[in-house]
Motif scaffolding. Sequence first.
Motif, PDB file in Angstrom:
ATOM      1  N   ASP A  10       0.761  -1.118   0.118  1.00  0.00           N
ATOM      2  CA  ASP A  10      -0.025   0.009  -0.208  1.00  0.00           C
ATOM      3  C   ASP A  10       0.832   1.319   0.078  1.00  0.00           C
ATOM      4  N   ALA A  11       1.934   1.070   0.657  1.00  0.00           N
ATOM      5  CA  ALA A  11       2.864   2.097   0.685  1.00  0.00           C
ATOM      6  C   ALA A  11       3.472   2.829  -0.511  1.00  0.00           C
ATOM      7  N   LEU A  12       3.466   1.595  -1.511  1.00  0.00           N
ATOM      8  CA  LEU A  12       4.189   2.024  -2.695  1.00  0.00           C
ATOM      9  C   LEU A  12       3.070   2.182  -3.902  1.00  0.00           C
ATOM     10  N   LEU A  13       1.785   1.988  -3.789  1.00  0.00           N
ATOM     11  CA  LEU A  13       0.706   2.307  -4.708  1.00  0.00           C
ATOM     12  C   LEU A  13       0.599   3.969  -4.813  1.00  0.00           C
ATOM     13  N   GLN A  14       1.167   4.276  -5.697  1.00  0.00           N
ATOM     14  CA  GLN A  14       1.137   5.592  -6.270  1.00  0.00           C
ATOM     15  C   GLN A  14       1.700   5.983  -7.767  1.00  0.00           C
ATOM     16  N   GLY A  15       1.544   6.937  -8.306  1.00  0.00           N
ATOM     17  CA  GLY A  15       1.722   6.895  -9.763  1.00  0.00           C
ATOM     18  C   GLY A  15       1.047   6.153 -10.692  1.00  0.00           C
ATOM     19  N   ALA A  16       1.786   5.685 -11.392  1.00  0.00           N
ATOM     20  CA  ALA A  16       1.198   4.664 -12.382  1.00  0.00           C
ATOM     21  C   ALA A  16       0.340   3.677 -11.971  1.00  0.00           C
ATOM     22  N   TRP A  17       0.672   3.176 -10.537  1.00  0.00           N
ATOM     23  CA  TRP A  17       0.165   2.018 -10.000  1.00  0.00           C
ATOM     24  C   TRP A  17      -1.244   2.593  -9.638  1.00  0.00           C
ATOM     25  N   ARG A  18      -1.151   3.535  -8.878  1.00  0.00           N
ATOM     26  CA  ARG A  18      -2.305   4.074  -8.355  1.00  0.00           C
ATOM     27  C   ARG A  18      -3.480   4.378  -9.439  1.00  0.00           C
ATOM     28  N   GLU A  19      -3.032   5.077 -10.346  1.00  0.00           N
ATOM     29  CA  GLU A  19      -3.917   5.425 -11.505  1.00  0.00           C
ATOM     30  C   GLU A  19      -4.463   3.965 -12.294  1.00  0.00           C
ATOM     31  N   LEU A  20      -3.777   3.130 -12.493  1.00  0.00           N
ATOM     32  CA  LEU A  20      -4.367   1.746 -12.857  1.00  0.00           C
ATOM     33  C   LEU A  20      -5.407   1.250 -11.901  1.00  0.00           C
ATOM     34  N   VAL A  21      -5.125   0.972 -10.532  1.00  0.00           N
ATOM     35  CA  VAL A  21      -5.910   0.592  -9.741  1.00  0.00           C
ATOM     36  C   VAL A  21      -7.271   1.204  -9.505  1.00  0.00           C
ATOM     37  N   ASP A  22      -7.185   2.745  -9.618  1.00  0.00           N
ATOM     38  CA  ASP A  22      -8.256   3.564  -9.257  1.00  0.00           C
ATOM     39  C   ASP A  22      -9.123   3.433 -10.507  1.00  0.00           C
ATOM     40  N   ALA A  23      -8.648   3.234 -11.707  1.00  0.00           N
ATOM     41  CA  ALA A  23      -9.371   2.715 -13.064  1.00  0.00           C
ATOM     42  C   ALA A  23     -10.241   1.504 -13.134  1.00  0.00           C
ATOM     43  N   VAL A  24      -9.422   0.672 -12.549  1.00  0.00           N
ATOM     44  CA  VAL A  24     -10.274  -0.680 -12.369  1.00  0.00           C
ATOM     45  C   VAL A  24     -11.157  -0.763 -11.523  1.00  0.00           C
ATOM     46  N   ARG A  25     -10.862  -0.194 -10.263  1.00  0.00           N
ATOM     47  CA  ARG A  25     -12.117   0.131  -9.451  1.00  0.00           C
ATOM     48  C   ARG A  25     -13.137   0.749  -9.750  1.00  0.00           C
ATOM     49  N   ALA A  26     -13.030   1.949 -10.493  1.00  0.00           N
ATOM     50  CA  ALA A  26     -14.306   2.641 -11.122  1.00  0.00           C
ATOM     51  C   ALA A  26     -14.980   2.023 -12.074  1.00  0.00           C
ATOM     52  N   ALA A  27     -14.108   1.358 -13.041  1.00  0.00           N
ATOM     53  CA  ALA A  27     -14.883   0.643 -13.972  1.00  0.00           C
ATOM     54  C   ALA A  27     -15.619  -0.651 -13.546  1.00  0.00           C
ATOM     55  N   ASP A  28     -15.191  -1.146 -12.608  1.00  0.00           N
ATOM     56  CA  ASP A  28     -16.050  -2.316 -11.833  1.00  0.00           C
ATOM     57  C   ASP A  28     -17.269  -1.913 -11.017  1.00  0.00           C
ATOM     58  N   SER A  29     -17.326  -0.727 -10.740  1.00  0.00           N
ATOM     59  CA  SER A  29     -18.310  -0.264 -10.108  1.00  0.00           C
ATOM     60  C   SER A  29     -19.345   0.264 -10.908  1.00  0.00           C
TER      61      SER A  29
END
Length: 113
Positions: free
Chosen positions: A93-112
């Motif tokens: 979690d401490a390293l979830l930033q930049g491109a990783w954060r963008e990817l995770v946030d996009a997947v979470r938004a699309a799945d909702s």
Amino acid sequence: MTRYETPGDSSDAHDDAEPRIVIAVVRTGGIAGLRRRWRVEREPAEAPEWVALVERCPWDQRMDAGEQTGTDRYVWSIHAILPDEQREQVVPDALLQGAWRELVDAVRAADSD
């Protein structure tokens, strides 16, 4: 030894002739130790923005949270299946930033949706 779930396999996988783009995220940890899953699946022709998000992530980077590890911290397992490659990474979690954060946030938004 800590075991992390592989988010890429799914019982609703398609046997289409043309490969699909699949991006799956599993978040484990936290106070209750709950597991959450998000997934997006698209036809390659429909998903150039997803390919770009995946390609921006530093998949070969060694992930080490150092002193920021703990029993109540989240860990993100990210799995991407593209037409010509498959990628997997476990991100503290401490390293979830930049491109990783963008990817995770996009997947979470699309799945909702």
